[in-house]
Design an enzyme around this catalytic site. Structure first.
Site, PDB file in Angstrom:
ATOM      1  N   GLU A 296      -1.996  17.416   5.209  1.00  0.00           N
ATOM      2  CA  GLU A 296      -3.049  17.144   4.102  1.00  0.00           C
ATOM      3  C   GLU A 296      -2.718  17.667   2.855  1.00  0.00           C
ATOM      4  OE1 GLU A 296      -6.949  17.131   5.351  1.00  0.00           O
ATOM      5  OE2 GLU A 296      -6.465  15.892   6.999  1.00  0.00           O
TER       6      GLU A 296
ATOM      7  N   HIS B  34      -9.815  12.566   3.689  1.00  0.00           N
ATOM      8  CA  HIS B  34     -10.734  13.384   4.392  1.00  0.00           C
ATOM      9  C   HIS B  34     -12.143  13.504   3.753  1.00  0.00           C
ATOM     10  CE1 HIS B  34     -10.265  17.276   7.296  1.00  0.00           C
ATOM     11  NE2 HIS B  34     -11.651  16.756   7.336  1.00  0.00           N
TER      12      HIS B  34
HETATM   13  P1  NAD Z   1     -17.675  18.203  19.594  1.00  0.00           P
HETATM   14  O1  NAD Z   1     -17.243  19.641  19.887  1.00  0.00           O
HETATM   15  O2  NAD Z   1     -19.259  18.113  19.640  1.00  0.00           O
HETATM   16  O3  NAD Z   1     -16.993  17.045  20.765  1.00  0.00           O
HETATM   17  C1  NAD Z   1     -15.498  17.198  20.873  1.00  0.00           C
HETATM   18  C2  NAD Z   1     -15.721  16.584  22.244  1.00  0.00           C
HETATM   19  O4  NAD Z   1     -14.184  16.528  22.667  1.00  0.00           O
HETATM   20  C3  NAD Z   1     -16.217  17.117  23.215  1.00  0.00           C
HETATM   21  O5  NAD Z   1     -17.077  16.445  24.088  1.00  0.00           O
HETATM   22  C4  NAD Z   1     -15.174  17.577  24.289  1.00  0.00           C
HETATM   23  O6  NAD Z   1     -15.464  17.594  25.413  1.00  0.00           O
HETATM   24  C5  NAD Z   1     -14.068  16.768  24.107  1.00  0.00           C
HETATM   25  N1  NAD Z   1     -12.771  16.778  24.186  1.00  0.00           N
HETATM   26  C6  NAD Z   1     -12.225  18.427  24.191  1.00  0.00           C
HETATM   27  N2  NAD Z   1     -10.832  18.450  24.539  1.00  0.00           N
HETATM   28  C7  NAD Z   1     -10.580  17.169  25.133  1.00  0.00           C
HETATM   29  C8  NAD Z   1      -9.360  16.480  25.677  1.00  0.00           C
HETATM   30  N3  NAD Z   1      -8.593  17.269  25.833  1.00  0.00           N
HETATM   31  N4  NAD Z   1      -9.682  15.142  25.838  1.00  0.00           N
HETATM   32  C9  NAD Z   1     -10.900  14.418  25.426  1.00  0.00           C
HETATM   33  N5  NAD Z   1     -11.878  15.049  24.990  1.00  0.00           N
HETATM   34  C10 NAD Z   1     -11.724  16.444  24.852  1.00  0.00           C
HETATM   35  O7  NAD Z   1     -17.159  17.885  18.277  1.00  0.00           O
HETATM   36  P2  NAD Z   1     -17.717  16.831  17.107  1.00  0.00           P
HETATM   37  O8  NAD Z   1     -18.561  17.656  16.116  1.00  0.00           O
HETATM   38  O9  NAD Z   1     -18.081  15.694  17.866  1.00  0.00           O
HETATM   39  O10 NAD Z   1     -16.328  16.579  16.286  1.00  0.00           O
HETATM   40  C11 NAD Z   1     -15.279  16.120  16.753  1.00  0.00           C
HETATM   41  C12 NAD Z   1     -13.996  15.971  15.747  1.00  0.00           C
HETATM   42  O11 NAD Z   1     -14.285  15.591  14.337  1.00  0.00           O
HETATM   43  C13 NAD Z   1     -13.714  17.539  15.373  1.00  0.00           C
HETATM   44  O12 NAD Z   1     -11.998  17.290  15.461  1.00  0.00           O
HETATM   45  C14 NAD Z   1     -14.250  17.822  14.017  1.00  0.00           C
HETATM   46  O13 NAD Z   1     -13.398  18.861  13.544  1.00  0.00           O
HETATM   47  C15 NAD Z   1     -13.933  16.392  13.426  1.00  0.00           C
HETATM   48  N6  NAD Z   1     -14.533  16.210  12.352  1.00  0.00           N
HETATM   49  C16 NAD Z   1     -14.142  15.608  11.206  1.00  0.00           C
HETATM   50  C17 NAD Z   1     -14.680  15.481  10.154  1.00  0.00           C
HETATM   51  C18 NAD Z   1     -14.110  14.897   8.797  1.00  0.00           C
HETATM   52  O14 NAD Z   1     -14.405  15.292   7.674  1.00  0.00           O
HETATM   53  N7  NAD Z   1     -13.049  13.836   9.181  1.00  0.00           N
HETATM   54  C19 NAD Z   1     -15.951  15.946   9.936  1.00  0.00           C
HETATM   55  C20 NAD Z   1     -16.632  16.468  10.909  1.00  0.00           C
HETATM   56  C21 NAD Z   1     -15.973  16.788  12.326  1.00  0.00           C
HETATM   57  C1  MLT Z   2     -15.230  19.725   9.256  1.00  0.00           C
HETATM   58  O1  MLT Z   2     -14.356  19.930  10.266  1.00  0.00           O
HETATM   59  O2  MLT Z   2     -16.278  19.779   9.368  1.00  0.00           O
HETATM   60  C2  MLT Z   2     -14.516  18.305   8.468  1.00  0.00           C
HETATM   61  O3  MLT Z   2     -13.204  18.243   8.779  1.00  0.00           O
HETATM   62  C3  MLT Z   2     -15.234  18.574   7.012  1.00  0.00           C
HETATM   63  C4  MLT Z   2     -14.518  19.491   6.237  1.00  0.00           C
HETATM   64  O4  MLT Z   2     -13.625  20.105   6.210  1.00  0.00           O
HETATM   65  O5  MLT Z   2     -15.335  19.576   5.259  1.00  0.00           O
END
Ligand code: NAD
Ligand code: MLT
Length: 314
Positions: free
Chosen positions: A264, A282
């Protein structure tokens, strides 16, 4: 170093003002969002805490140079950009704000899925060029389709709840939850190989770990339904971008909706050249509400650590 009356906090990525104001009540806060790693290494010794989003890499070298550091905070989910092993070696607590942006990421994922299904970004760009191409942008419905959710944590389960209300069938893969737990969410739990075969849309919501890197790869794409649509609003690298590109070009994959990328910004990615790929930079956590939540959460945790208490996210 001389005696200081106030703790000093460095905010090195854009953070919502509500969090900064909480810190300013008792601390000196510097917001410096343009520092290179060398500059960061140079200045970090003056600070008791550093707060970041995803822009700043808090590397081992930064942590070693931060001789006064007492707290490292990440205003978001995950701690991917912080060398937590180096922090642990120095005994510095690292905290994040894992639930503050759950709804923002959930809604962004659903927006991306609907936009992809109905070609909304492509149709918008076309009409703004004064074209009126109604048949070119024929879409598909989500109604009665199967959504495969890989990772049924905070975001995965909120998505399940919402799309079930839209009459989608939901199948899920998550090795850390039980079939019963999934069933309570209205989700049929299955293994990854099975899920990719039955889903019309597949969305990933795991952290990026050695186990989830390329969770969707060429071998799994080959077994998917023809015309499958993929969504990644979690972390770049969970889907193998090269394999996804090949699938999009061959037509095996009808579309992809991507908020995150292996590198990114992904300016050199061939995915950006494809009409059947929609992208955002993102933006999953980028809502006013989420940014306030995560900033306030890390600010409060920072103050708790300064007060000798454990960092506990709210
Ligand atoms: P979370 O920790 O609540 O959930 C993650 C889930 O993935 C858990 O239930 C866990 O058991 C599961 N997991 C772990 N290893 C695994 C595997 N090998 N196979 C299948 N499942 C598996 O996290 P969340 O808050 O739901 O966030 C999920 C993802 O989204 C994270 O990567 C986070 O960084 C990302 N995220 C991105 C943004 C963005 O801006 N795009 C924003 C928030 C979160
Ligand atoms: C996060 O992990 O919370 C998201 O990817 C969002 C961010 O980086 O701000």
């Amino acid at each position: 170093m001389g005696f200081r009356l106030k703790f000093k906090v460095l905010v090195s990525d854009p953070l919502a003002e509500e969090g900064i104001e909480i810190l300013r009540e008792t601390c000196d806060v510097d917001v410096r969002t343009d520092l290179t790693e060398e500059q960061l290494i140079d200045v970090i010794k003056d600070y008791d805490a550093i707060l970041v989003r995803s822009g700043t890499e808090v590397t081992a070298a930064v942590i070693e140079a931060g001789t006064n550091l007492k707290f490292i905070g990440r205003a978001g989910a995950g701690v991917d950009n912080i060398d937590t092993e180096a922090a642990t070696r120095r005994g510095i607590p690292v905290a994040n704000a894992p639930s503050g942006n759950t709804m923002a990421a959930t809604e962004h994922t659903i927006a991306m899925m609907l936009s992809m299904a109905r070609n909304i970004p492509q149709a918008t760009a076309s009409l703004k060029k004064k074209e009126w191409k109604r048949s070119k942008f024929m879409g598909v419905e989500l109604n009665e389709k199967t959504l495969g959710i890989m990772g049924l944590g905070r975001i995965g389960r909120e998505i399940a709840k919402r799309v079930i209300a839209m009459d989608m069938k939901v199948v899920g893969y998550d090795p850390f939850i039980t079939k019963e737990n999934a069933a309570q969410m209205g989700v049929e739990l299955m293994d990854a190989d099975e899920l990719v075969k039955v889903a019309d849309f597949i969305t990933v919501h795991t952290p990026l770990t050695p186990e989830t890197k390329h969770l969707i790869n060429a071998a799994r794409i080959a077994t998917m339904k023809d015309g499958v649509r993929l969504i990644n609003c979690a972390r770049g690298g969970i889907i193998d971008e090269k394999a996804m590109y090949d699938g999009l070009v061959s037509g095996k994959i009808a579309g992809a909706a991507l908020d995150v990328f292996e590198n990114e910004p992904p300016f050199d990615s061939p995915l950006l050249t494809l009409d059947n790929v929609i992208v955002t930079p993102h933006l999953g956590a980028s809502t006013v509400e989420a940014q306030k939540n995560v900033a306030v959460s890390v600010a409060k945790q920072c103050l708790a650590v300064f007060a000798g208490e454990p960092a506990k996210y709210a």
